[in-house]
Motif scaffolding. Sequence first.
Motif, PDB file in Angstrom:
ATOM      1  N   GLN A 193       0.829  -1.215   0.000  1.00 51.47           N
ATOM      2  CA  GLN A 193       0.000   0.000   0.000  1.00 51.47           C
ATOM      3  C   GLN A 193       0.861   1.263   0.000  1.00 51.47           C
ATOM      4  O   GLN A 193       0.614   2.206  -0.762  1.00 51.47           O
ATOM      5  N   ARG A 194       1.877   1.271   0.860  1.00 50.55           N
ATOM      6  CA  ARG A 194       2.704   2.461   1.039  1.00 50.55           C
ATOM      7  C   ARG A 194       3.521   2.777  -0.217  1.00 50.55           C
ATOM      8  O   ARG A 194       3.551   3.914  -0.673  1.00 50.55           O
ATOM      9  N   SER A 219       2.918   1.775  -3.264  1.00 51.90           N
ATOM     10  CA  SER A 219       1.995   2.123  -4.348  1.00 51.90           C
ATOM     11  C   SER A 219       1.595   3.593  -4.269  1.00 51.90           C
ATOM     12  O   SER A 219       1.586   4.305  -5.274  1.00 51.90           O
ATOM     13  N   ARG A 220       1.272   4.038  -3.063  1.00 54.56           N
ATOM     14  CA  ARG A 220       0.901   5.453  -2.894  1.00 54.56           C
ATOM     15  C   ARG A 220       2.063   6.365  -3.258  1.00 54.56           C
ATOM     16  O   ARG A 220       1.869   7.441  -3.841  1.00 54.56           O
ATOM     17  N   SER A 267       2.159   9.164  -6.241  1.00 52.72           N
ATOM     18  CA  SER A 267       2.450  10.563  -5.904  1.00 52.72           C
ATOM     19  C   SER A 267       3.467  11.194  -6.837  1.00 52.72           C
ATOM     20  O   SER A 267       3.476  12.414  -7.019  1.00 52.72           O
ATOM     21  N   THR A 324      -7.284   0.694  -3.416  1.00 55.19           N
ATOM     22  CA  THR A 324      -5.950   0.122  -3.286  1.00 55.19           C
ATOM     23  C   THR A 324      -5.536  -0.593  -4.570  1.00 55.19           C
ATOM     24  O   THR A 324      -4.397  -0.456  -5.037  1.00 55.19           O
ATOM     25  N   ASN A 371      -4.599   1.982  -7.101  1.00 54.64           N
ATOM     26  CA  ASN A 371      -3.275   2.542  -6.814  1.00 54.64           C
ATOM     27  C   ASN A 371      -2.155   1.602  -7.267  1.00 54.64           C
ATOM     28  O   ASN A 371      -1.143   2.051  -7.812  1.00 54.64           O
ATOM     29  N   SER A 410       0.526   2.474 -10.030  1.00 54.58           N
ATOM     30  CA  SER A 410       1.947   2.413  -9.645  1.00 54.58           C
ATOM     31  C   SER A 410       2.736   1.592 -10.651  1.00 54.58           C
ATOM     32  O   SER A 410       3.899   1.903 -10.949  1.00 54.58           O
TER      33      SER A 410
END
Length: 318
Positions: free
Chosen positions: A79-80, A82-83, A87, A264, A267, A271
């Motif tokens: 998750q982290r 991918s975010r 960004s 998710t 994302n 990503s």
Amino acid sequence: MSGMDFKAHMRLKRETVVHLTTRYSTSSFVADQSGVGRSRITPKKSIYMHIWYISNRVTFRQLGNLFGVATSSAWSVIQRVSRYLVSIGDEYIKWPEGIELQKTTEKFYQKQRIPGVIGAIDCTHIGIKGPKDQKEIYFNHKKTYSIVLQAVVDADKKFIDVTCGEPGSLHDYRVLRRSKLFNDADRLHEQMFAGSYFIIGDSAYPTTNWLVCPYKDYGNLTQSQRKFNEIHSSTRMVVENMFGLFKGRFRRLMKFTEQTDLQTITNIVVSACVLHNISITHDDLCDAEENEIEESNSNSNLDRRENLFNYLRQHNLI
């Protein structure tokens, strides 16, 4: 590992992964390394876990076992990272301007002598588990559940625009109509399609003043129109080829088997798009192995295709 073995396992060159790790390690997305107790997962391990996850079809339990972390930690890392990649997406997925615009139109021109092509648009389905809410709208024509990834790619198979997350039951044209690209093409037309620039798409789309599609074949096309469609299809193949290479490299995109949170999943898909463009920037290319349609009745929208048709005929290309 040798460089060849590294890419065989990670699907990316070591240099690309090192660059990504260096950037990620200085970002605000890295977990706090201070404090006592169990040591935190390092930026390097986080990047490796994310790449391994999207490049293979492992479960989170398998991913955790492979990297020596808890299943819940593996889930948090994906998750982290991918975010983080989402960004920085605007740095790598962007509409061509200036010299880049000239380069991509020239590369498209070299394919089949069609002038003014910025990119090719198409959609692909990303398989998912049936979500709990509004399950039926994610049920596509192939009788599976999916979300849609819409992409415009340039002549180098690089994403220049992506839209992801629409339900799998939507037709390609409806996905386009609901996308930011469609609104921007109208609102920022002179900026995006100044002069005679346009993108190309298949027969699922209507012809507009910025999107040129083939002639629909009802058995009455002239020889020149059929030749036009052949040249158009040959040029447009870049986006279909890209999807094949893209899913061959990042095999998780074939289907998400565990996640049910659609944001998710979206994302993670985006990503992978960012990672794809980063790899091209570093000359890290993929291996080859790896509803009714709304029609536009505006004659002005057909002028773009007719002008292109006449140009190709005048230059004895069709």
